[in-house]
Design an enzyme around this catalytic site. Structure first.
Site, short mmCIF file in Angstrom:
data_model
loop_
_atom_site.label_atom_id
_atom_site.label_comp_id
_atom_site.label_asym_id
_atom_site.label_seq_id
_atom_site.Cartn_x
_atom_site.Cartn_y
_atom_site.Cartn_z
N GLU A 80 -4.33 7.18 7.15
CA GLU A 80 -5.38 6.60 6.31
C GLU A 80 -5.89 5.30 6.94
OE1 GLU A 80 -4.07 5.58 2.36
OE2 GLU A 80 -5.85 4.37 2.02
N HIS B 166 0.83 -1.20 0.00
CA HIS B 166 0.00 0.00 0.00
C HIS B 166 0.87 1.26 0.00
CE1 HIS B 166 -3.28 2.45 2.33
NE2 HIS B 166 -3.11 2.89 1.11
N GLU C 49 2.41 1.65 -3.29
CA GLU C 49 1.42 2.19 -4.25
C GLU C 49 1.40 3.72 -4.17
OE1 GLU C 49 -2.62 3.71 -3.58
OE2 GLU C 49 -2.85 1.58 -3.13
N HIS C 50 1.44 4.25 -2.94
CA HIS C 50 1.47 5.71 -2.79
C HIS C 50 2.78 6.29 -3.33
CE1 HIS C 50 -1.83 6.89 0.19
NE2 HIS C 50 -2.09 5.64 -0.14
ZN LIG Z 1 -3.87 4.73 0.40
#
Ligand SMILES: [Zn+2]
Length: 1032
Positions: A227, A126, A129-130
């Protein structure tokens, strides 16, 4: 949660949204009401295409075996269900799979997918991905992805992390844009910078609370860190995540791919870079390309610029083995956060039973199990609905219920929310009894047929985002090397299932024996609230922080201090974004072509007709004006909409009616509409819209069923009504934390005008509280009588307007049936046309919630849609979002998202999403004018144009054939008005911007409100110097 069975579901479940994507939606097109109703009315996604060209022709432009720009074409097949040509290619040098879907659809899609299998819960895939979107070799600017949001007219741009895959998709209708975005995306995934400072910003970091003070305490910060804290403040998400982790615990699914906040700080930058090297190799990548743009250009570019520089490697390291079935069923219990908006403490429990099904690559079996699940769960004719829901001891099915095919092994889940711990046992007994009874008693053919009919209808229904839906629905299967092409042959799978059911009367019963009775891989997951949950988390977080700090030496301390300053400097620094491609005015000058709308009066009913290629479907919308209802009645309309089609009619009990509706239509949906006057913003109308569609051959039945509902609705069965009301209340309390910004905006707007206040009472946080109290204070009989009254006042020809979208050829027939339908409807007294709107004095509300993040909003009244300043303010809202709120509230202050927007009702709104701060953010909202003045030199032509593109993304987004003309139908915004508005947006000048800045932002507005959804804060008044109304 449960959607009617559909081949294509919107988005696979555990995907995590990137950044402020949620916030990009237009306020008008994404109301809270819609968010909530998604469970019931999620549009069925299926095929799209204006004039599908016939490609069944054997002589196709590409051939199997041939090599095109380094890619060998391996398989070409025509799929009649969706009128598309599927071409599977493979890159000779690297083995990268490339799936091309050739279809006459303007909304083209491109995506790069990787199989990413984490072996811890640090959120590695994750965070990667950012980071991949934070700058790359050819585009070395900070956050090019975010910057491209404003340089493109993409209809979709995102990146998502699933349990075992990461994908980077976008879609656009503009070819220049398509090529631009392709360059950004490919460079981002194959050559990202993965800079250390970006890792600190996006992942996690230790930082001094006061950046410039070495002696101030250290805290943990990071975008993904926050998040995920936000994501897990929603109990249903905690439940779903735990279900996956415990159901398939042996391999990668045992971990949280998005990241467990307490584990995230174990991740190092080095691990991340290493993971990228291994998992983002072209041999572990899959590419997807959909639409009508030239494939050869894409292949040549991908090969030349990226793949040709790599060698093929064996990608078996990322393969996921099958879960080894258990010898014994397992039970797991987890604690949850006490939800202050949820049910009473003793009822805030959840339970679910999950059973391991088949391998996801067994497509026919998986398809049939999916159908079986729907037959068992969906609607009043299903076995589990009868045994678990109707006895009314819970708040209905929980969010995890359904068939899950996101992973290598599929599983079936049925679960309940809002029940007492004492009833866990009852649930288990009822589950076993239901399975047993169903195997003994068998299935009703008509019920199975109604489920299959709905599936067939969903194949014909056209969605403007077909390409994206196809990608999302194929991603998991493709990730496990399944036969994605054959999985598109849905009609064939249905035919095979029908055949098996015909040949063998016990077909489904045998499946149940295999998967339900003789299956020891069975998990029972229970969850109960723990009053110390939040405290325990805080303690664990403090403990982790302490350990981190204890491990620091003076060198590390110094580094932390310096990195904090470096990061701030880089966030605040200006940079040259000229390397990024951008569309030009010429690329977007033309408005999209929309079929003309015709308005007629048929038997005194204003009727809007639209001829569009609908693929043998007719769409019907009946809008009843309900503005004349009393306040006491209006507040019950959302409930009325929810139960009216679930109670049966005079001629059919609720089971029969449901079966009839589903075997002839896509379901009859009733919902409340709130329409502000877009001309003067001084009045508003309330409407109740009945919405349905059916195959042309079933249109007579569709009208007959609508007539039956309108004339003969029935609310007599108070036990059933009581159950539906209780389930309704449980369902409206789910999802507040995940859509908190929408609720915060509704609530802050409610402080601006009485109309917005009513809107919030009908669909916002206020609605939940109101309904809970209402049900306590009134008997079911009283509620029944009031609901009945609403129906008898509203369902009248004199209050009605209608919209029908159908194909040109079928329209005359549709009109014939329509006239017959109208003949039988009663004509009652006219309702008053509209209600006056009043503006309110400024006020401030804090909804105290037991969550670790905030959702802040500030609203003020500006001007409505048709005012000449509206397009300028809309452009300004985009500019403020991109240039001010995102850098300050998101990058510097750590919120997951932030933005500004103006609605057609004239209310200008600021918001933040999953925000660690509240008053600091509200302060930033207040300082917009100061920023605009200070950065006035930033208001150049390019910035202005980018903001305009942001607005165009919304204005030009594709519309489904069934929805064409909806703006005129609801808001009376004609095609001419729209085109004028659009060209006004394109012509906005810097001077006009400066003008509205002075006019609307310099002085404190006369009518405004602020709202916070978030944890208690006793310093609130002190920090803001305002008097707050605290609602807990
Ligand atoms: Zn995210």
């Amino acid at each position: 949660m449960l959607t009617r069975l559909q081949w294509l579901k919107a988005v696979p479940r555990p995907l995590r949204m990137l950044h402020g994507q949620l916030a990009r939606r237009n306020i008008n097109s994404f109301t809270v009401e819609e968010v909530r109703r998604r469970a019931k009315t999620e549009p069925k996604l299926a095929l799209q295409g204006d004039m599908p060209h016939v490609m069944a022709d054997r002589k196709y432009k590409y051939s199997e075996g041939k090599i095109y720009h380094g890619f060998q074409c391996e398989r070409i097949e025509y799929i009649p269900d969706f009128e598309l040509m599927s071409c599977t290619l493979r890159h000779v040098g690297t083995g990268t799979e490339f799936w091309y879907i050739d279809r006459n659809d303007a909304n083209n899609v491109f995506s790069i997918n990787f199989r990413t299998t984490p072996f811890d819960s640090t959120g590695l895939p994750h965070i990667l991905e950012h980071l991949a979107l934070c700058g790359s070799k050819n585009f070395p600017v900070r956050d090019p992805f975010f910057k491209m949001l404003n340089r493109s007219v993409a209809t979709f741009m995102n990146a998502m992390t699933g349990p075992d895959y990461t994908l980077y998709p976008f879609s656009t209708m503009n070819e220049v844009d398509f090529r631009n975005l392709q360059k950004i995306y490919l460079d981002a995934v194959f050559r990202p910078n993965l800079a250390y400072l970006d890792f600190l910003q996006e992942g996690w970091r230790l930082e001094h609370k006061e950046l410039c003070n070495r002696d101030s305490e250290l805290i943990i910060k990071g975008v993904v860190y926050n998040e995920m804290k936000g994501a897990f403040s929603e109990n249903s998400q905690v439940f779903t995540q735990n279900l996956l982790n415990n159901m398939l615990p042996d391999h990668t699914y045992g971990y949280v791919s998005g990241g467990n906040p307490l584990e995230i700080p174990k991740l190092t930058h080095k691990d991340l870079v290493e993971f990228h090297r291994k998992y983002y190799h072209p041999s572990n990548a899959r590419m997807f390309c959909y639409g009508s743009f030239d494939l050869m250009k894409t292949l040549a570019f991908v090969d030349k610029e990226y793949l040709s520089q790599h060698k093929c490697i064996d990608n078996s390291y990322s393969r996921i083995p099958k879960q080894k079935p258990w010898q014994q069923p397992r039970n797991v219990h987890i604690p949850s956060r006490l939800d202050s908006m949820g049910a009473t403490f003793d009822r805030q429990n959840q339970i679910a039973i999950a059973l391991l099904m088949c391998d996801t690559t067994d497509i026919q079996e998986s398809f049939e199990l999916n159908v079986l699940s729907e037959v068992l769960i969906r609607g009043p004719n299903s076995a589990f609905y009868k045994s678990l829901i109707e006895p009314n001891f819970s708040g209905g099915y929980n969010q995890s219920t359904g068939y899950s095919s996101d992973c290598k092994d599929t599983y079936f889940v049925v679960g309940l929310q809002d029940l007492k711990v004492e009833d866990f046992k009852k649930f288990n007994v009822l589950f076993d009894q239901t399975v047993h009874k169903t195997i003994e008693g068998g299935f009703e053919t008509q019920h199975i047929e109604s489920v299959l009919h709905n599936l067939e209808l969903s194949l014909k229904h056209q969605s403007p985002h077909f390409g994206n839906a196809l990608l999302f629905n194929s991603t998991s299967l493709w990730n496990h090397d399944g036969d994605i092409v054959s999985s598109l042959r849905v009609s064939e799978m249905i035919a095979r299932l029908r055949c098996s059911l015909k040949e063998n009367n016990n077909y489904f019963q045998q499946k149940m024996e295999k998967y339900f009775t003789n299956n020891t891989h069975k998990l029972t997951l229970t969850m109960s609230p723990d009053e110390c949950y939040e405290e325990n988390f805080k303690q664990a977080e403090a403990e982790m922080l302490k350990q981190k700090i204890n491990a620091l030496d003076s060198k590390k301390y110094k580094e932390i201090y310096e990195n904090g300053l470096k990061l701030e400097a880089s966030q605040k620094g200006t940079e040259n974004t000229d390397v990024l491609p951008c569309l030009s005015l010429n690329d977007v000058k033309e408005p999209p072509k929309i079929p003309t709308i015709e308005v007629q009066t048929v038997q005194n009913v204003p009727t809007q007709l639209c001829k569009v290629p609908t693929n043998e479907i007719t769409y019907l919308k009946c809008l009843f004006n309900i503005t004349g209802l009393s306040r006491d009645e209006v507040v019950l309309v959302p409930l009325f909409c929810n139960v009216i089609n679930d109670m049966g009619t005079a001629n059919h009990n609720f089971r029969e009616f449901d079966k009839l509706v589903l075997s002839k239509t896509a379901g009859i949906d009733v919902k409340l509409n709130f329409v502000e006057n877009v001309k003067d913003a001084k009045s508003y109308r309330l409407g109740l819209m009945m919405n349905t569609h059916a195959l042309d051959k079933n249109v007579a039945d569709m009208f007959a069923l609508c007539e039956e509902l309108l004339l003969n609705f029935r609310l007599d069965d108070t036990d059933r009504l009581k159950m539906l009301i209780e389930n309704y209340i449980s369902n409206i309390s789910v999802g507040i934390a995940s859509s908190g910004h929408l609720y915060a905006m509704l609530s802050s707007a409610a402080l601006v005008s009485d109309a917005a206040k009513l809107k919030s009472l009908l669909s916002g946080v206020d609605h939940i509280d109101f309904m809970k109290k209402y049900v306590q204070q009134n008997s079911t009989e009283q509620i029944r009588d009031r609901l009945r009254n609403i129906g008898s006042k509203v369902f009248s020809k004199s209050n009605m307007r209608v919209a029908i979208n159908s194909s040109e050829a079928f329209q005359p027939t549709a009109l014939e049936h329509y006239e017959n339908f109208l003949k039988n409807l009663p004509t009652l007294k006219n309702m008053s046309a509209k209600s006056e709107l009043h503006l309110l004095e400024p006020s401030f509300q804090h909804f105290v919630m037991n969550i670790p993040v905030n959702y802040c909003a500030k609203s003020f009244f500006a001007v409505p849609y048709l005012h000449e300043d509206h397009p300028v303010l809309r452009v300004l809202a985009k500019l403020v979002s991109a240039k001010y709120l995102l850098p300050v509230v998101r990058e510097q202050n750590g919120a997951y998202g932030a933005g500004a927007k103006i609605g057609s009702d004239g209310i200008f709104c600021f918001f933040s999403y999953r925000d660690p701060h509240s008053t600091k953010t509200l302060d930033a909202f207040d300082k917009t004018y100061e920023w605009l003045k200070a950065e006035s030199n930033k208001l150049d032509q390019q910035t202005l144009f980018e903001a305009k593109l942001g607005v165009l993304q919304q204005l030009d987004s594709p519309i489904a054939p069934g929805n064409i003309g909806i703006d005129y139908f609801l808001y009376e915004v004609s095609q001419e008005m729209f085109i004028k508005y659009r060209s006004r947006v394109l012509s906005v000048t810097v001077d006009e911007l400066r003008n509205v800045i002075e006019k609307y932002f310099k002085k404190e507005p006369k009518h405004f409100g602020k709202c916070i959804l978030g944890p208690a804060n006793d310093k609130l008044e002190q920090e803001t110097n305002l008097k707050w109304q605290i609602i807990s």
